[in-house]
Design a protein around this motif. Structure first.
Motif, PDB file in Angstrom:
ATOM      1  N   HIS A 140      -7.694   5.131   8.521  1.00 34.66           N
ATOM      2  CA  HIS A 140      -8.110   6.255   8.710  1.00 34.66           C
ATOM      3  C   HIS A 140      -8.914   6.802   7.567  1.00 34.66           C
ATOM      4  N   THR A 141      -8.786   6.764   6.559  1.00 35.29           N
ATOM      5  CA  THR A 141      -9.710   7.184   5.288  1.00 35.29           C
ATOM      6  C   THR A 141     -10.767   6.347   4.918  1.00 35.29           C
ATOM      7  N   GLY A 142     -10.609   5.010   4.972  1.00 34.68           N
ATOM      8  CA  GLY A 142     -11.510   3.918   4.298  1.00 34.68           C
ATOM      9  C   GLY A 142     -11.313   3.976   2.783  1.00 34.68           C
ATOM     10  N   LEU A 143     -12.060   3.268   2.008  1.00 34.66           N
ATOM     11  CA  LEU A 143     -11.968   2.845   0.660  1.00 34.66           C
ATOM     12  C   LEU A 143     -12.959   4.028  -0.133  1.00 34.66           C
ATOM     13  N   ILE A 144     -12.303   5.261   0.194  1.00 31.74           N
ATOM     14  CA  ILE A 144     -13.122   6.460  -0.346  1.00 31.74           C
ATOM     15  C   ILE A 144     -13.205   6.604  -1.918  1.00 31.74           C
ATOM     16  N   LEU A 145     -12.242   6.004  -2.536  1.00 30.34           N
ATOM     17  CA  LEU A 145     -12.139   5.654  -3.883  1.00 30.34           C
ATOM     18  C   LEU A 145     -12.293   4.310  -4.599  1.00 30.34           C
ATOM     19  N   GLY A 146     -13.100   3.506  -3.771  1.00 31.84           N
ATOM     20  CA  GLY A 146     -13.165   2.132  -3.985  1.00 31.84           C
ATOM     21  C   GLY A 146     -11.730   1.327  -3.869  1.00 31.84           C
ATOM     22  N   LEU A 147     -11.767   0.320  -4.829  1.00 36.13           N
ATOM     23  CA  LEU A 147     -10.427  -0.841  -4.907  1.00 36.13           C
ATOM     24  C   LEU A 147      -9.221  -0.052  -5.135  1.00 36.13           C
ATOM     25  N   LEU A 148      -9.317   1.316  -5.571  1.00 39.24           N
ATOM     26  CA  LEU A 148      -8.180   2.059  -5.934  1.00 39.24           C
ATOM     27  C   LEU A 148      -7.615   2.761  -5.153  1.00 39.24           C
ATOM     28  N   THR A 149      -8.341   2.875  -3.827  1.00 33.00           N
ATOM     29  CA  THR A 149      -7.910   3.885  -2.613  1.00 33.00           C
ATOM     30  C   THR A 149      -6.322   3.542  -2.223  1.00 33.00           C
ATOM     31  N   VAL A 150      -6.298   2.175  -1.984  1.00 29.12           N
ATOM     32  CA  VAL A 150      -5.014   1.805  -1.254  1.00 29.12           C
ATOM     33  C   VAL A 150      -3.789   1.972  -2.379  1.00 29.12           C
ATOM     34  N   PRO A 151      -4.075   1.474  -3.284  1.00 25.44           N
ATOM     35  CA  PRO A 151      -3.069   1.622  -4.439  1.00 25.44           C
ATOM     36  C   PRO A 151      -2.571   3.216  -4.480  1.00 25.44           C
ATOM     37  N   LEU A 152      -3.654   4.064  -4.736  1.00 30.56           N
ATOM     38  CA  LEU A 152      -3.430   5.453  -4.976  1.00 30.56           C
ATOM     39  C   LEU A 152      -2.572   6.184  -3.892  1.00 30.56           C
ATOM     40  N   PHE A 153      -3.151   5.653  -2.568  1.00 25.28           N
ATOM     41  CA  PHE A 153      -2.693   6.308  -1.357  1.00 25.28           C
ATOM     42  C   PHE A 153      -0.875   5.998  -1.216  1.00 25.28           C
ATOM     43  N   SER A 154      -0.915   4.460  -1.636  1.00 24.43           N
ATOM     44  CA  SER A 154       0.422   3.778  -1.565  1.00 24.43           C
ATOM     45  C   SER A 154       1.344   4.622  -2.684  1.00 24.43           C
ATOM     46  N   PHE A 155       0.859   4.826  -3.897  1.00 23.52           N
ATOM     47  CA  PHE A 155       1.740   5.417  -4.740  1.00 23.52           C
ATOM     48  C   PHE A 155       1.899   7.010  -4.119  1.00 23.52           C
ATOM     49  N   ALA A 156       0.958   7.556  -3.703  1.00 27.88           N
ATOM     50  CA  ALA A 156       1.266   9.224  -3.410  1.00 27.88           C
ATOM     51  C   ALA A 156       2.225   8.963  -2.340  1.00 27.88           C
ATOM     52  N   GLY A 157       2.182   8.133  -1.284  1.00 28.35           N
ATOM     53  CA  GLY A 157       3.325   8.137  -0.158  1.00 28.35           C
ATOM     54  C   GLY A 157       4.473   7.804  -0.768  1.00 28.35           C
ATOM     55  N   ALA A 158       4.611   6.723  -1.788  1.00 29.89           N
ATOM     56  CA  ALA A 158       6.081   6.236  -2.560  1.00 29.89           C
ATOM     57  C   ALA A 158       6.409   7.574  -3.052  1.00 29.89           C
ATOM     58  N   LEU A 159       5.648   8.470  -3.787  1.00 30.20           N
ATOM     59  CA  LEU A 159       6.317   9.450  -4.590  1.00 30.20           C
ATOM     60  C   LEU A 159       6.758  10.704  -3.306  1.00 30.20           C
ATOM     61  N   LEU A 160       5.783  10.771  -2.438  1.00 28.82           N
ATOM     62  CA  LEU A 160       6.083  11.884  -1.325  1.00 28.82           C
ATOM     63  C   LEU A 160       7.476  11.544  -0.662  1.00 28.82           C
ATOM     64  N   ALA A 170       4.211   2.292   2.476  1.00 21.70           N
ATOM     65  CA  ALA A 170       3.322   1.809   3.489  1.00 21.70           C
ATOM     66  C   ALA A 170       2.523   2.693   4.294  1.00 21.70           C
ATOM     67  N   PHE A 171       3.250   4.045   4.579  1.00 21.25           N
ATOM     68  CA  PHE A 171       2.572   5.086   5.220  1.00 21.25           C
ATOM     69  C   PHE A 171       1.238   5.482   4.589  1.00 21.25           C
ATOM     70  N   GLY A 172       1.349   5.512   3.167  1.00 15.01           N
ATOM     71  CA  GLY A 172       0.143   5.624   2.254  1.00 15.01           C
ATOM     72  C   GLY A 172      -0.920   4.740   2.761  1.00 15.01           C
ATOM     73  N   ALA A 173      -0.459   3.455   2.334  1.00 14.26           N
ATOM     74  CA  ALA A 173      -1.492   2.513   2.739  1.00 14.26           C
ATOM     75  C   ALA A 173      -2.247   2.312   3.827  1.00 14.26           C
ATOM     76  N   ILE A 174      -1.437   2.451   4.916  1.00 14.80           N
ATOM     77  CA  ILE A 174      -1.728   2.554   6.320  1.00 14.80           C
ATOM     78  C   ILE A 174      -2.990   3.653   6.476  1.00 14.80           C
ATOM     79  N   LEU A 175      -2.727   4.682   6.009  1.00 14.03           N
ATOM     80  CA  LEU A 175      -3.589   6.067   5.982  1.00 14.03           C
ATOM     81  C   LEU A 175      -4.882   5.373   5.330  1.00 14.03           C
ATOM     82  N   ALA A 176      -4.793   4.913   4.384  1.00 15.94           N
ATOM     83  CA  ALA A 176      -6.027   4.510   3.488  1.00 15.94           C
ATOM     84  C   ALA A 176      -6.680   3.350   4.342  1.00 15.94           C
ATOM     85  N   LEU A 177      -5.984   2.537   4.954  1.00 17.69           N
ATOM     86  CA  LEU A 177      -6.522   1.156   5.619  1.00 17.69           C
ATOM     87  C   LEU A 177      -7.098   1.486   6.945  1.00 17.69           C
TER      88      LEU A 177
END
Length: 337
Positions: free
Chosen positions: A116-136, A107-114
């Motif tokens: 503060h960063t915006g969809l910098i990687l397109g539709l994959l931005t939120v899933p990738l940030f969310s995965f990174a947060g889960a891994l962290l 959730a932290f990663g997804a909130i960061l994307a939604l």
């Protein structure tokens, strides 16, 4: 044995068809079952049935509710499988992505994307940030456990709870610092929401779930060995550290992607594997696929309840799963005494 498996498969297919039908049909504007499937079949094979429904009904069925029900099934299956794997991996019946802090990290990663960063990687931005947060968050739990030199099941859960609080606080800080005009939507999403489901987005949770199941199901027996202890697994030729790392990354990926599309939904990963083990035993050869199926059915019906209980308003689905899951867990604790 083969006849029992066939009967169970047929039963699950029937339950899925009935649940999907109810999920699409029921809501603030109810649509008859026949109309639902006529619209669906016409979308798949045009002009099969004469059009006797309105454009509004067609939009509700095909554009709103059907992708929402499919997303509910995917998220429910993903979270339940994650819970089943984590419980065997940690040898702890309380382990699930919510209690171990993995959902909070996602959730932290997804909130960061939604916000503060915006969809910098397109539709994959939120899933990738969310995965990174889960891994962290998963790495943080492992680090806390290592630093405290306590590897017991209880201490692992306590480490997960502590990490969950930290990432929840960080997520709340991001919301506080974010654009006030967007925070209401993000807060509602954090409580669990499937209302933004769209056909073009379903490929991501569907692909990740299929890939993770293809990886995990063949390793069910190795997971059984790991659940009996590292020594047992090592004597059977399993490289324990590498296998554990693989499982942690896989569950972090599953959790991260599911949270990215549904918000943080609790208790599905905890309760569904418990129920499956009560019925089917502890063998992960049965537990993993049954957890996926029951998890999918559970979240479909939780979403139906969330849409009906305060219609025409949608109640966040996390409230429903939290109430039902919490009460069910209390009953299990009472009966186990």
């Amino acid at each position: 044995m083969r006849s029992r498996l066939l009967s169970l498969t047929i039963l699950l297919i029937v339950l899925f068809v009935l649940s999907i039908t109810a999920g699409v049909s029921l809501g603030a504007a109810s649509i008859h079952f026949d109309t639902v499937w006529s619209i669906v079949i016409n979308k798949l094979h045009p002009n099969t049935f004469a059009t006797t429904w309105s454009k509004g009904q067609e939009s509700i069925v095909w554009d709103v509710r059907f992708p929402r029900v499919i997303l509910a099934a995917l998220v429910g299956a993903g979270l339940a499988v994650t819970g089943a794997v984590l419980q065997s991996l940690t040898r702890n019946p309380l382990a699930d992505p919510h209690l171990l802090g993995v959902s909070s990290g996602a959730a932290f990663g997804a909130i960061l994307a939604l916000l503060h960063t915006g969809l910098i990687l397109g539709l994959l931005t939120v899933p990738l940030f969310s995965f990174a947060g889960a891994l962290l968050a998963t790495a943080a739990v492992a680090l806390v456990t290592h630093l405290t030199r306590s590897h017991s099941a209880d201490r692992l859960v306590l480490s997960g709870v502590a990490v969950a609080f930290v990432f929840s606080a960080l997520g709340n800080l991001l919301i506080f610092l974010g654009d006030p005009r967007a925070t209401n939507t993000v807060v509602f999403w954090m409580l669990g929401s499937l209302g933004l489901a769209q056909w073009q987005h379903l490929i991501y949770p569907a692909g990740v779930l299929a890939g993770c199941l293809a990886l995990l199901l063949p390793k069910s027996r190795e997971l059984n060995a790991l659940a009996m202890g590292d020594e047992t697994a090592a004597t059977l030729g399993i490289t324990v550290a590498r296998f554990r790392f693989l499982l942690f990354v896989t569950t972090a990926l599953l959790t991260g992607v599911m949270v990215a599309f549904s918000g943080a939904i609790g208790f599905v990963g905890l309760m569904v594997p418990h129920f499956v083990r009560m019925v089917a035993g502890a063998d992960n050869v049965r537990v993993l696929p049954l957890s996926a199926a029951i998890g999918a059915l559970t979240l479909i019906w939780a979403d139906v309840v969330a849409r009906l209980i305060m219609a025409p308003e949608d109640m966040p689905i996390g409230i429903v799963t939290g109430l039902v899951g919490g009460l069910a867990f209390i009953l299990i604790l009472v009966k186990s005494d």
